[in-house]
Each structure stands twice: as structure tokens, then as C-alpha cells.
Motif scaffolding. Structure first.
Motif, PDB file in Angstrom:
ATOM      1  N   LYS A   1       8.265   6.246 -12.517  1.00 15.61           N
ATOM      2  CA  LYS A   1       7.716   5.123 -13.278  1.00 15.61           C
ATOM      3  C   LYS A   1       8.683   4.657 -14.367  1.00 15.61           C
ATOM      4  O   LYS A   1       8.733   3.480 -14.694  1.00 15.61           O
ATOM      5  CB  LYS A   1       6.373   5.514 -13.898  1.00 15.61           C
ATOM      6  N   ASN A   2       9.446   5.602 -14.895  1.00 13.42           N
ATOM      7  CA  ASN A   2      10.429   5.229 -15.912  1.00 13.42           C
ATOM      8  C   ASN A   2      11.533   4.367 -15.312  1.00 13.42           C
ATOM      9  O   ASN A   2      12.163   3.561 -15.996  1.00 13.42           O
ATOM     10  CB  ASN A   2      11.023   6.487 -16.552  1.00 13.42           C
TER      11      ASN A   2
ATOM     12  N   ILE B   1       0.839  -1.210   0.000  1.00 18.95           N
ATOM     13  CA  ILE B   1       0.000   0.000   0.000  1.00 18.95           C
ATOM     14  C   ILE B   1       0.864   1.246   0.000  1.00 18.95           C
ATOM     15  O   ILE B   1       0.588   2.228  -0.706  1.00 18.95           O
ATOM     16  CB  ILE B   1      -0.951  -0.011   1.212  1.00 18.95           C
ATOM     17  N   SER B   2       1.926   1.231   0.792  1.00 23.01           N
ATOM     18  CA  SER B   2       2.844   2.381   0.835  1.00 23.01           C
ATOM     19  C   SER B   2       3.462   2.633  -0.537  1.00 23.01           C
ATOM     20  O   SER B   2       3.555   3.778  -0.989  1.00 23.01           O
ATOM     21  CB  SER B   2       3.937   2.128   1.863  1.00 23.01           C
TER      22      SER B   2
ATOM     23  N   ARG C   1       3.777   5.771  -5.447  1.00 23.48           N
ATOM     24  CA  ARG C   1       3.814   5.764  -6.911  1.00 23.48           C
ATOM     25  C   ARG C   1       2.763   6.707  -7.479  1.00 23.48           C
ATOM     26  O   ARG C   1       3.021   7.467  -8.422  1.00 23.48           O
ATOM     27  CB  ARG C   1       3.576   4.342  -7.424  1.00 23.48           C
ATOM     28  N   ASN C   2       1.557   6.692  -6.892  1.00 21.21           N
ATOM     29  CA  ASN C   2       0.493   7.572  -7.365  1.00 21.21           C
ATOM     30  C   ASN C   2       0.763   9.026  -7.016  1.00 21.21           C
ATOM     31  O   ASN C   2       0.260   9.942  -7.685  1.00 21.21           O
ATOM     32  CB  ASN C   2      -0.850   7.140  -6.782  1.00 21.21           C
ATOM     33  N   ALA C   3       1.558   9.257  -5.969  1.00 19.98           N
ATOM     34  CA  ALA C   3       1.901  10.625  -5.573  1.00 19.98           C
ATOM     35  C   ALA C   3       3.073  11.179  -6.374  1.00 19.98           C
ATOM     36  O   ALA C   3       3.480  12.325  -6.185  1.00 19.98           O
ATOM     37  CB  ALA C   3       2.230  10.675  -4.076  1.00 19.98           C
TER      38      ALA C   3
END
Length: 795
Positions: free
Chosen positions: A596-597, A583-584, A589-591
Motif C-alpha cells: 500500500k505504501n 477484482i484480482s 491488495r487485501n491479501a
């Protein structure tokens, strides 16, 4: 010539004749898909075509682009050459070569002239039965390749032209390019006689960088040992053409016919470019320049003849290419060992699938390791020509290449960091085990893994991410496998592949049986009914060879037992701690806190590591000194799997291990790592409960001890929903770990009836392995002292 002018001068009818396509009722079989009935309509009056099946439509230029599968730029060039001899307005059958006469005098350049000459050669091969039979005897497909035939009648092509100046101009041009030479006086007419170069030969065009024909290669169809091969004078160009700039894998053949043979194969066209050398001394400057200008090139593969001259040429040219690419990005140079004389003979004597196997077994070339900075004290079977990879490992080691990682003492730790960076959070030992299982697809005895976990636990994510880190051309992913599908693959379609089965629960018993036979024997043999050429039914023996590793995911605690016995069982960690880690990571990742690269770069870098691994046979000198506990199920098979993981860890450390007589030697460190990585899988083999059920039961034991509880109490403690929870409760009742109390109409109560101590089992197993490893180290130390003592006494 402008595009509008090309379209005005070139008719679709001429293009069709150029490719020897003859529509029936304005219909053709579409070449852009598997077309069993003619669905492509051509309109030669309006110069357009349309496929009523796939919807593809276009003009003459688009037709050339689609038919030859070239770029728009190359198609325009090709159309321009064809248009040069055409009439200003489109008319049917205007190409003079196909009418038996050629107005070569209108052609402006040598390349354009040779293009017209090739059109005449192309027409000639379809009119010559011996030429077509020769091509067929060499296992070449006339329709798929650019092949012509020189009948020796080219200088008579303009015989109907009454203008002597044009006839003389044609003969002069043919003489200038070397297709004709003076041969005294014609005894019948008293005029000048001419000798035709390359007469009675099939013809292959050689092309320049602009994809123009600049020369020809001739191969005589007459069995004359003194006149087999011919090249036009001042030879230039390459065959079949300059490789695509995006080429990553390039195959070099010794001859043009070998290259033509490979161009027919689907696997080659999908994954490789092909370039012919002109014999064992034919890696000339133009061929080298065409290779040098490939910025994306990762690998060069030699497919030279299986004789002394061919093998010597491979050694010589591998050094040449190595020197050519010094200072560039990592490049591998390999060689295919052919079972027959050459590529063409191999294709004549075998099905085309054999090249899948041969390319999968290609070996990499010897080289001077000191030039590459390798350890000179180590003997290696193959060397990768590498400088520095652009795909970066974690930030802690920004300058390390794939080879650098493989040479590190803490290889497993660095690899684990890369796997985490690629998107697998936690599961440190499980993900390493799955990685080792997956890369075994290159070995003769690959391994297989089954990941167990409840719905939504992330088991499919793990195996998918591991598969992403493998060379993608070797990965096959399936959501479902039907009962007979595994029997219907080609003989080598599953050879050295990685199979990912996202849901093993959906496989029926027959499919599980086929998978089990593949795992055990690496081959499926079936008797099938086929129709012969006359339409009669007859029996045939079908073989599918399956040297592959596999990863599967399942929610079931108990699968078909024989399938589980043949695979490593890995349980997804469903603890609260692991959940918080995931979850962390998702939140960060969403923040935007995680690049992502970076995941993609890490994935690509692991792929480079895998590509740099080679197959070795492994010897474990300590194999007889390690014993598994006596209380494991199927101890014989588990012991073999345990030894296999030790071999895989040794192979992973191949740049650090000693080699004796071509065998890689296991060290005690490899056994230590195997015990640590495989420990949880061994526990699952000992434990009566599968991984998910064990984690569920341990939560109940911790929360309720000797107290009674309801399913609602269990739901609150474990977090499982009703269906999954009831399944686990029923399973524990069936196995007598829980006692069910009360009646259904009032709601059952449960009580722990068998409070086993899995932690004690784990400790005993750990102590057993630790004791054996300490003894191994002690024995090794004493052996080393003995050797040193003997050496001192000898001195």
C-alpha cells in the motif's frame, strides 16, 4: 526561567497590551476563527481566556501560541521575555513600557533589552498619527504585522525615576546598542545631549534562530532621499524570523517591507514561508544559513524588484543557492515577474489575489545544464536543480529521478506504469488521456474531460486517483456546484487550478451554463449589487478568471450537448475482462500482496514529474497534414481538441523536443501517440451511442443476434440490475436500435432492429489514421534526403 515562574510573573493584561488588544466588558473578537461578534472572554484576574464559539481556552502562554500561531516552545520563549520586566505577582497594567516608564536596568541580556525597546516602539506607533498614516499608505496592516515607531523619546522613558544611576544605566545601554550617540552639550540645560538613531522611522525587529530580537531595521517616514533606510550597528538576525524547519516553499524578497507585504496575504501564510534579503547585495551568510537548514525545502522563489538591479541579483543569487544545495534532494529555483516596481507597490495597486496569478506564472531560472548532466545540444527555457528523488518509480527503474523519466524515449509507457502502480488498474489509454487533460491546467488553453459510466463502474475512482497525482495545492474537489457559486469566487481563485466534479449529474442547468462559459471563455462577468460604506446599494462589476482544467463523472448518456462538445468524453471500460482485473487487484491488495505504501510513493513521484513540467508554446509543423474523418459530430471543435492533445504530448516530452525561438516543436511520434490515446474518444464522437450504452448493446447483439429476448434474459447476460437495465432498454428503443414487442401486462419482448457494425467503423478510422501517418513519415524522409542532398551540393 521555568514555566511556573513565567506564569507567576506575567499577567494576561500585559500580554493583551503587548498586542494592543483592548477588551470591552472582558470580551474580544476571537482571532482563531471568523468572529463577527466578540465571543472570546478574558479573565485578567485569573489569567485565562475562553472562546464561547470555538471552545478554545488557555493561559498566557497558550494565548501567545494561539495569537502568533507559533509552536509551544516559541510561545514559552516569548512569554519569558515579556515576563522579565513584570512584577512577581500578576497585577493589572504592570508593564512599565505601557505606563511611560521602563526599568531597563533589570534586563539581563541584549536580546531581552531589545525586546523591551521594541515594546516601547510598538506602543509609540499607535500614538503617532503620521506613522499610522504612512503604514497605511504602504498597504501594510498594523494589526497583522510587528511594526513599531521610533519617536526619539526612548531615553526619556525613565524620566520619572529619581535614581540618577538607573537613568544613566538606561542611557548607557541605549548607547551601547547604537540607539543613542553623543551630540555635544544641551544648550538649554547645559548637560550632555544625545542624537537618536533612526528617529521618525517605523521599526521592524530582526530575530535570531531562537526567535529573539537582536537588531532593528528602520524606515524613515520623512520623504528624505538621503535618509530612507537604517540598520542598527552590528546588524544580525533575519526578517521576519528563521523559517519553519518544515518549510517546503520559500519566497525571498529584496526588502523587508516587501516581505511584510506578503506576510499579510492568506495564500502566502498557507503555502509559503517568507524571508527578506537586505537589498540586492543582501543575501548574507546568516540568511543563507537559515535557508540551508531547511531539510524539507523543495522550491525557492525570488520576488525581487522589477528593475535591472533586481534581475541581476536574481541571476547571481540563483547560482549561489544552486551551489549551496548541490548534492541535496531536488530543488527548484524560480522567479516572479512583478507588474510594478516591487512587491509592495504591486500590492498597493492591485487586489491581493494578483499574487495567486503571479505565483502561478512564476518562471524557473536559467542554469548551466552541463553541471546537471542535461543534454548540451538542447536549448531549454528553464532548468530544475535536481539530484535524485527519494520517491521511487516502479522497481524496474529504482534509480531514476523525475527528470530521468521525462528524458526517456518510452516516457508514456513509464508514466502508464506509474499511474497503474498508483492505483488505476487497466484503462491504459483512458488514464493517459485523463492525465494529459489534467496537466493542461498550466497552459493558457486548458482541457476538460467527462468520464461516463454506469453506477458503480469506478468512474469517480479514476478521476479522484488522477487528481491525487497532481500538486494538491492546485486541486479543488466538488461533489456539488450550486447555480451561482462559480460567480462568487475571487478574481484569481480558479486561476491555474484543477477542478474535480465527482457527480456532474447533480448540477442544474444554470451551473452547467456557468461551467460551459468558463470552459469556453475562461472568465465569468456578472453585475452584482453591493453596499457602499454608507450602506447604500450600488451596482458593481464582478470578474472571475478561470484558467483551469477539469474532470467530471456522470452516469448520463446525454448531458447538456454544449458541455459535452467542449470536453473529451471517456467511457469507463465495463467489460468482464476489466472487471476481473479490478477484482484480482482488490483481492491481492487485501491479501497483503500489494504494498500500500507503494501506491503512495508512486503518487508522490508522479507529482514530482508534474512539478518539473514547464509551460511552452507549441508549434506542430504537421498540423495541416492530418485530417479527421468526415462523419464525426462537431468536427471543428473535435479538430481543435485533437490538436490540443498533440500539444500536450509534446509538452510532456519537453526534455526531448527541439526548441526554436522559444517554441517547442512537435514530432511525428507525438501525433502517433495522440491518435492511439485519443482513438476511443474519437469513436465516441462518431458513435450515436455513448460508451456505456454501446457496451450494453454489443453484449445484446452478441448474445441474441436475431432472437427475441425479455428483460430477464438481458439481465442475465449483462449483469445489470432492474433500474439501470430498463433505462438502457428504453433508450435503445427510443433510438430504434431495439424493437419492443408485445404488451406491458404480459411483459415486453425485445428484438434487435438495427444491427450496426461499429467494428467496421473502428477499422476504417484506424486505417485512415495509419495511412496519413505513413504519408507523414514518407514526406519527412524525403524532406530530410533533400536537405542532405542540398548540403552535399553546397560542399
Amino acid at each position: 526561567m521555568e514555566i511556573t515562574e513565567i506564569k507567576e510573573r506575567l499577567s494576561l493584561s500585559e500580554v493583551l497590551k503587548h498586542y494592543n488588544l483592548e477588551p470591552k466588558n472582558s470580551m474580544l473578537k476571537c482571532f482563531m476563527h471568523d468572529d463577527k461578534t466578540a465571543s472570546l472572554q478574558v479573565n485578567v484576574e485569573k489569567n485565562f481566556y475562553k472562546c464561547h464559539a470555538c471552545g478554545k481556552t488557555g493561559d498566557v502562554i497558550q494565548f501567545i501560541e494561539d495569537y502568533e500561531k507559533v509552536s509551544k516552545h516559541e510561545a514559552i520563549k516569548k512569554a519569558g521575555v515579556l515576563a522579565l520586566g513584570s512584577q512577581p505577582t500578576p497585577q493589572k497594567n504592570t508593564n512599565p513600557l505601557y505606563k511611560g516608564a521602563a526599568d531597563f536596568g533589570q534586563v539581563e541580556t541584549s536580546a531581552h533589552f531589545l525586546e523591551k525597546v521594541y515594546l516601547s516602539f510598538r506602543k509609540g506607533i499607535f500614538n503617532c498619527v503620521p506613522a499610522k498614516e504612512y503604514v497605511k499608505s504602504r498597504a501594510l496592516q498594523l494589526e497583522d504585522l510587528e511594526i513599531g515607531f521610533n519617536s526619539g523619546q526612548l531615553h526619556y522613558a525613565d524620566r520619572k525615576n529619581k535614581d540618577p544611576n538607573k537613568r544613566e544605566a538606561l542611557i548607557q545601554k541605549l548607547t551601547d546598542v547604537g540607539l543613542l550617540s553623543l551630540a555635544g552639550t544641551n544648550s538649554r540645560t547645559g548637560g550632555q545631549a544625545y542624537k537618536t538613531f533612526g528617529i521618525k522611522s517605523i521599526v521592524f525587529p530582526l530575530k535570531n534562530k531562537e526567535n529573539q530580537i537582536v537588531s532593528f531595521y528602520f524606515r524613515s517616514i520623512i520623504d528624505n532621499n538621503n535618509s530612507k533606510h537604517f540598520y542598527l550597528k552590528n546588524r544580525s538576525g533575519v526578517y521576519p524570523n528563521y523559517p519553519n524547519p518544515e518549510t517546503k516553499k520559500l519566497i525571498l524578497t529584496e526588502s523587508i517591507i516587501d516581505a511584510a507585504s506578503l506576510l499579510q496575504l492568506k495564500i502566502i501564510n498557507e503555502k509559503f514561508s517568507v524571508l527578506a534579503c537586505f537589498g540586492t547585495n543582501g543575501l548574507n551568510e546568516e540568511v543563507l544559513n537559515s535557508i540551508k537548514n531547511l531539510p524539507e525545502l523543495e522550491e525557492i522563489i525570488f520576488c525581487f524588484d522589477n528593475d535591472k538591479a533586481g534581475k541581476e541579483a536574481v541571476k547571481k543569487y540563483s547560482k549561489t543557492l544552486n551551489d549551496l544545495f548541490l548534492g541535496k534532494e531536488a530543488l527548484r529555483i524560480g522567479s516572479v515577474e512583478l507588474p510594478n516596481k516591487d512587491v509592495n507597490e504591486t500590492l498597493q495597486l492591485h487586489d491581493e489575489e494578483i499574487f495567486t496569478k503571479l505565483l502561478g506564472e512564476r518562471k524557473f531560472i536559467f542554469s548551466d545544464e552541463k553541471e546537471k548532466g542535461s543534454n548540451p545540444d538542447k536549448t531549454t527555457k528553464s532548468v530544475v536543480f535536481t539530484d535524485e528523488n527519494k520517491s521511487m518509480p516502479p522497481k524496474t527503474s529504482p534509480n531514476l529521478s523525475a527528470i530521468d523519466i521525462l528524458q526517456q524515449k518510452n516516457l508514456l509507457q513509464e508514466l502508464n506504469k506509474l499511474i497503474e502502480k498508483a492505483g488505476i488498474i487497466g484503462e491504459e489509454q483512458s488514464r493517459l488521456l485523463l492525465f494529459l487533460i489534467t496537466i493542461s491546467y498550466l497552459n493558457k488553453s486548458p482541457l476538460h474531460g467527462i468520464v461516463q459510466g454506469s453506477s458503480g463502474s469506478g468512474k469517480t475512482h479514476i478521476i479522484s486517483r488522477i487528481a491525487d497525482m497532481m500538486p494538491q495545492e492546485d486541486v479543488l474537489r466538488f461533489t456539488r456546484i450550486t447555480e451561482s457559486s462559480l460567480y462568487n469566487w475571487g478574481e484569481f481563485d480558479l486561476f491555474q487550478k484543477i477542478i474535480i466534479i465527482e457527480d456532474l449529474d447533480g448540477l442544474k442547468e444554470d451551473a452547467l451554463y456557468a461551467l460551459r462559459e468558463f470552459i469556453s471563455n475562461q472568465v465569468l462577468r456578472s453585475s452584482v449589487t453591493i453596499k457602499d460604506k454608507k450602506g447604500n446599494n450600488k451596482s458593481s462589476h464582478k470578474i472571475v478568471k478561470g484558467q483551469f482544467s477539469s474532470l467530471s463523472a456522470t452516469t448520463k448518456g446525454e448531458l447538456y450537448e454544449d458541455n459535452m462538445n467542449r470536453s473529451f468524453i471517456v467511457a469507463v471500460n465495463e467489460s468482464e475482462e476489466q472487471t476481473e482485473k479490478i477484482i484480482s487487484y482488490q483481492n491481492r491488495r487485501n491479501a497483503g500482496e500489494i504494498d500500500k505504501n507503494g501506491e503512495k510513493l508512486a503518487t508522490n513521484f508522479v507529482q514530482k514529474i508534474v512539478r518539473n513540467l514547464k509551460h511552452y508554446e507549441v508549434i506542430n509543423p504537421y498540423a495541416t497534414q492530418m485530417q479527421l474523418p468526415s462523419n464525426v459530430k462537431n468536427k471543428r471543435r473535435l479538430n481543435e481538441m485533437f490538436q490540443s492533445i498533440i500539444k500536450q504530448i509534446t509538452l510532456l516530452h519537453q526534455y526531448q523536443r527541439e526548441i526554436k525561438n522559444d517554441f517547442l516543436i512537435t514530432e511525428i511520434e507525438d501525433i502517433e501517440n495522440a491518435v492511439e490515446i485519443l482513438f476511443e474518444s474519437i469513436i465516441l464522437k462518431i458513435d450515436e451511442l455513448d460508451g456505456s450504452l454501446r457496451q450494453f448493446f454489443e453484449k445484446l447483439k452478441k448474445a441474441f443476434k436475431e432472437d427475441q429476448f425479455s428483460r430477464f434474459d438481458a439481465m442475465e447476460i449483462t449483469g445489470f440490475k432492474k433500474t439501470q437495465l430498463q433505462f438502457y432498454l428504453n433508450e435503445l428503443v427510443r433510438l430504434e436500435y431495439l424493437k419492443q414487442i408485445g404488451f406491458a401486462n404480459k411483459g415486453f419482448k425485445y428484438k434487435i432492429s438495427y444491427n450496426d457494425n461499429i467494428q467496421r467503423v473502428r477499422k476504417e478510422l484506424k486505417d485512415s489514421f495509419t495511412k496519413q501517418l505513413e504519408q507523414l513519415k514518407l514526406n519527412a524522409t524525403e524532406h530530410k534526403r533533400t536537405l542532405n542532398g542540398n548540403q552535399t551540393n553546397t560542399r
